[in-house]
Design an enzyme around this catalytic site. Sequence first.
Site, short mmCIF file in Angstrom:
data_model
loop_
_atom_site.label_atom_id
_atom_site.label_comp_id
_atom_site.label_asym_id
_atom_site.label_seq_id
_atom_site.Cartn_x
_atom_site.Cartn_y
_atom_site.Cartn_z
NE ARG A 60 -4.95 113.27 32.60
CZ ARG A 60 -5.27 113.44 31.31
NH1 ARG A 60 -6.51 113.78 30.98
NH2 ARG A 60 -4.37 113.28 30.36
CE LYS A 76 -2.73 116.22 33.34
NZ LYS A 76 -1.35 115.69 33.36
CG HIS A 120 -2.77 108.40 37.91
ND1 HIS A 120 -3.63 109.38 37.44
CD2 HIS A 120 -1.74 108.34 37.03
CE1 HIS A 120 -3.12 109.90 36.33
NE2 HIS A 120 -1.99 109.29 36.05
NE ARG A 124 -4.72 108.84 33.08
CZ ARG A 124 -5.30 109.33 32.01
NH1 ARG A 124 -6.61 109.19 31.84
NH2 ARG A 124 -4.62 109.97 31.08
CG HIS A 177 -1.90 110.04 27.13
ND1 HIS A 177 -1.44 108.73 27.17
CD2 HIS A 177 -2.07 110.40 28.44
CE1 HIS A 177 -1.35 108.33 28.43
NE2 HIS A 177 -1.73 109.32 29.21
CE1 TYR A 226 -0.61 103.02 31.63
CE2 TYR A 226 -0.71 104.55 29.79
CZ TYR A 226 -0.88 104.28 31.13
OH TYR A 226 -1.32 105.27 31.98
#
Length: 292
Positions: free
Chosen positions: A144, A168, A238, A241, A264, A273
Amino acid sequence: MELFFKYLQYEKRFSPHTITSYQVDLQQFQEYLKETYHLEDIKEANHAIIRSWVVSLVQKELDSRTIHRKIASLRSYFRFMVQRGLAQNNPTLRIKAPKLAKKLPAFIPEDTFTQVLDQGDFPNTFKGQRERLILELLYGTGMRLAELLGLKISDLSLSASTLKVLGKGNKERILPLNTSLTAVIENYLSLRQTAFPDNNSSFLFVTDKGEPLYPKYVYRVVTKYMGMVSTAAKNSPHVLRHSFATHLLNRGADLVAIKDLLGHASLAATQVYTHNSIEQLKAVFEKAHPKA
């Protein structure tokens, strides 16, 4: 409200970008309260008032994802207030957000990034190699934007060809580096040391003044080089990514492995995806199969 933002920063470990979004959302709701209901304190808002705010956002034809984020910001704030005993109830509990339109992640064709490297002007200077490394790391690891800007020199392990990323929720993950990317990093570090021999900054990416790099610079770099070969309306970090994940999946990579590489929390976030891959399979089928 300041307590809430400190809670997001120090306890939830949200990125500065996310916290800014929360601040904007709450400020906009506060302005709506003042203008429409002549109320000063957000705590005075009830279910009906919040619902009317959501309706006003829909009438302004805001994107449904933006409305979802604004509702989520308000929900988090009231949840925090109740937990800290600063409010008796959470008036957002029964608020329904508008349905989200299914949107597939945008990505670039596999050969496009190679064209970027071939056509781009990357002189062997600190600035030139900084721009190249930004692009190569975003596409080569799928990290990210916030993770890129937060990289420290100490996160690199070039001998092991790995890179530590703080994602994150303050979660760390280890990403592999291929041989060519490792060489680009080594060259950049050498040029960085020459340009700033006395700079003690721990950050991998610094500006021309030796200060930590900022998001707008990365956006400019991506837009500049991707615009040379791509006509996509949105060329952003992004998108690189998304391209990283889509291309891995197209080449047979395991979905769980892609999930771990992207950082994730659940497989559901990664499964989006697969839709792009199915679309590609349909295109191949229609082009190659005699009965298509």
